[in-house]
Write an enzyme that holds these catalytic residues in place. Structure first.
Site, mmCIF file in Angstrom:
data_model
loop_
_atom_site.group_PDB
_atom_site.id
_atom_site.type_symbol
_atom_site.label_atom_id
_atom_site.label_comp_id
_atom_site.label_asym_id
_atom_site.label_seq_id
_atom_site.Cartn_x
_atom_site.Cartn_y
_atom_site.Cartn_z
ATOM 1 N N ASP A 6 48.374 41.489 29.768
ATOM 2 C CA ASP A 6 49.389 42.162 30.583
ATOM 3 C C ASP A 6 48.797 42.536 31.939
ATOM 4 O OD1 ASP A 6 51.808 43.574 31.215
ATOM 5 O OD2 ASP A 6 50.754 45.442 30.723
ATOM 6 N N LYS A 46 36.305 42.606 25.848
ATOM 7 C CA LYS A 46 35.393 43.711 26.162
ATOM 8 C C LYS A 46 34.503 43.871 24.935
ATOM 9 C CE LYS A 46 34.192 47.369 28.658
ATOM 10 N NZ LYS A 46 33.610 47.315 30.005
ATOM 11 N N TYR A 85 50.149 46.555 21.078
ATOM 12 C CA TYR A 85 51.601 46.527 21.266
ATOM 13 C C TYR A 85 52.391 46.674 19.959
ATOM 14 C CZ TYR A 85 51.714 45.318 26.231
ATOM 15 O OH TYR A 85 51.620 45.356 27.600
ATOM 16 N N ASP A 133 49.200 40.623 36.057
ATOM 17 C CA ASP A 133 49.710 41.289 37.263
ATOM 18 C C ASP A 133 48.771 41.030 38.442
ATOM 19 O OD1 ASP A 133 52.034 42.279 36.160
ATOM 20 O OD2 ASP A 133 51.655 44.373 36.716
ATOM 21 N N ASP A 173 36.623 43.695 32.690
ATOM 22 C CA ASP A 173 36.438 44.435 33.947
ATOM 23 C C ASP A 173 35.784 43.551 35.011
ATOM 24 O OD1 ASP A 173 34.166 44.493 32.354
ATOM 25 O OD2 ASP A 173 33.575 46.539 32.899
HETATM 26 C C1 IPM Z 1 55.421 42.459 31.035
HETATM 27 C C2 IPM Z 1 55.838 43.897 31.024
HETATM 28 C C3 IPM Z 1 56.050 44.351 29.572
HETATM 29 C C4 IPM Z 1 54.736 44.199 28.841
HETATM 30 C C5 IPM Z 1 56.608 45.770 29.432
HETATM 31 C C6 IPM Z 1 57.862 45.975 30.237
HETATM 32 C C7 IPM Z 1 56.849 46.140 27.997
HETATM 33 O O1 IPM Z 1 54.918 44.685 31.678
HETATM 34 O O2 IPM Z 1 56.207 41.599 30.598
HETATM 35 O O3 IPM Z 1 54.315 42.170 31.481
HETATM 36 O O4 IPM Z 1 53.916 45.122 28.858
HETATM 37 O O5 IPM Z 1 54.525 43.151 28.255
HETATM 38 MN MN MN Z 2 53.306 43.559 32.577
#
Ligand code: IPM
Ligand code: MN
Length: 336
Positions: free
Chosen positions: A235, A178, A128, A239, A211
């Site tokens: 990240d 990984k 990042y 999700d 993974d």
């Molecule tokens: C999150 C989002 C951000 C990230 C993006 C929008 C830059 O996906 O907060 O998880 O990748 O951290």
């Molecule tokens: Mn994200």
């Protein structure tokens, strides 16, 4: 409590206003300052995060953020120029993302297995940092690099935070990486975890390849307590952790400067969802749970627990009827 509020784009302002409704009940004295940042300001002035605004924001105890990103601005401009800029400038090296399957919430996993995980995602390093480049762009011989930056200092501080959190709850920490392919960074993370582990003898340590962890998160989420991992893996895994715990509409996060020098920032994990913006359809729960994380981080543990309990009670009593953004906010605020 001095709070900087950034509604941002899309559904951001809608969910933030419900979160503030709830905050006003449990912390009526909070002093709030609104910052107009995001697509609107960018179109009007070309500004993303002016230095003077950042300096003002630094003067607050915490930041409450809605969402950043708008289809009218090229992808990445607002995300990097505003959201990531803020995380880096304010040294938000701990990106805390809890995922819990609350009673009454039916997740997508077979058997509705219990889930109670805290992901401690590194927030200021990894791929990042913008440490990359391209040559021969647009030609068949184009070359692009995106270097993942990992420092002992950066890895150690987030690993130590993960251990401290594990010690305060389930006494189990899993490193996700990984190491079989990413030998250099993998070795740094692995050695750091092994070394810091000696300071936390009660915490059981596990390692999984990222993974394989995606499989286990779906087949056997109970094996995770605290997860520590780098910025990009974190990240992605958060999700999935959100999806298996009732959806991204419930996932809250904290971007923390562990040294307490800069204000930490609290935001739902979800994005600006421009497709449903302005329709009162967005679920404000993630923003409201972000308020709970905010209160907890500022030492208001009782108020934080009250908000989480009110959310849990609301989730337990939600039927299948879709409630509007303000209905959910009103209901939770009223129950407090
Ligand atoms: C999150 C989002 C951000 C990230 C993006 C929008 C830059 O996906 O907060 O998880 O990748 O951290
Ligand atoms: Mn994200």
């Amino acid at each position: 409590m001095k709070l900087a509020v950034i509604g941002g784009d899309g559904i951001g302002p809608e969910v933030v206003s419900e979160a503030l409704k709830v905050l006003d009940v449990v912390a009526p004295g909070a002093e709030k300052t609104d910052y107009d940042l995001g697509a609107r300001r960018y179109h009007a002035t070309g500004e993303l995060l002016p230095g003077s605004v950042l300096d003002e924001i630094r003067g607050h105890d915490a930041i409450l953020l809605g969402a950043i990103g708008d289809p009218s601005v090229p992808s990445g401009v607002l995300e990097r120029g505003l959201l990531l800029n803020m995380r880096f400038a304010l040294d938000h090296h701990i990106n805390l993302r809890p995922s819990k399957l609350y009673p009454g919430v039916v997740g997508p996993l077979v058997g509705n297995k219990p889930i109670d995980i805290v992901v401690v995602r590194e927030g200021t390093e990894g791929p990042y940092t913008g440490n990359g480049g391209a040559i021969r762009t647009g030609t068949p011989h184009e070359v692009a690099t995106e270097v993942s930056l990992n420092t002992r200092f950066g890895v150690e501080r987030v690993v130590r935070d993960g251990f401290a959190r594990a010690q305060a709850r389930g006494n189990h920490l899993t490193l996700l990486h990984k190491t079989n392919v990413l030998a250099y960074a993998g070795s740094l993370w692995k050695r750091t975890v092994d070394e810091v582990a000696t300071e936390f003898p009660s915490v059981e340590v596990a390692y999984q390849h990222i993974d394989a962890a995606m499989i286990h998160l779906v087949t056997d989420p109970g094996r995770f307590d605290v997860i520590v991992t780098d910025n990009l893996f974190g990240d992605i895994v958060t999700d999935l952790a959100a999806a298996v715990s009732g959806g991204i509409g419930l996932a809250a996060s904290a971007n923390i400067d562990g040294t307490g020098t800069n204000p930490s920032m609290f935001e739902p994990v979800h994005g600006s969802a421009p497709d449903i913006a302005g329709q009162g359809k967005a679920d404000p729960t993630a923003a409201i749970l972000s308020v709970s994380l905010l209160l907890d981080n500022l030492g208001e543990h009782d108020a934080a627990a009250r908000v989480e309990k009110a959310v849990a009670a609301d989730l337990a009593s939600r039927g299948t009827d879709a409630a509007s953004t303000t209905e959910i906010g009103d209901r939770i605020a009223a129950s407090l």
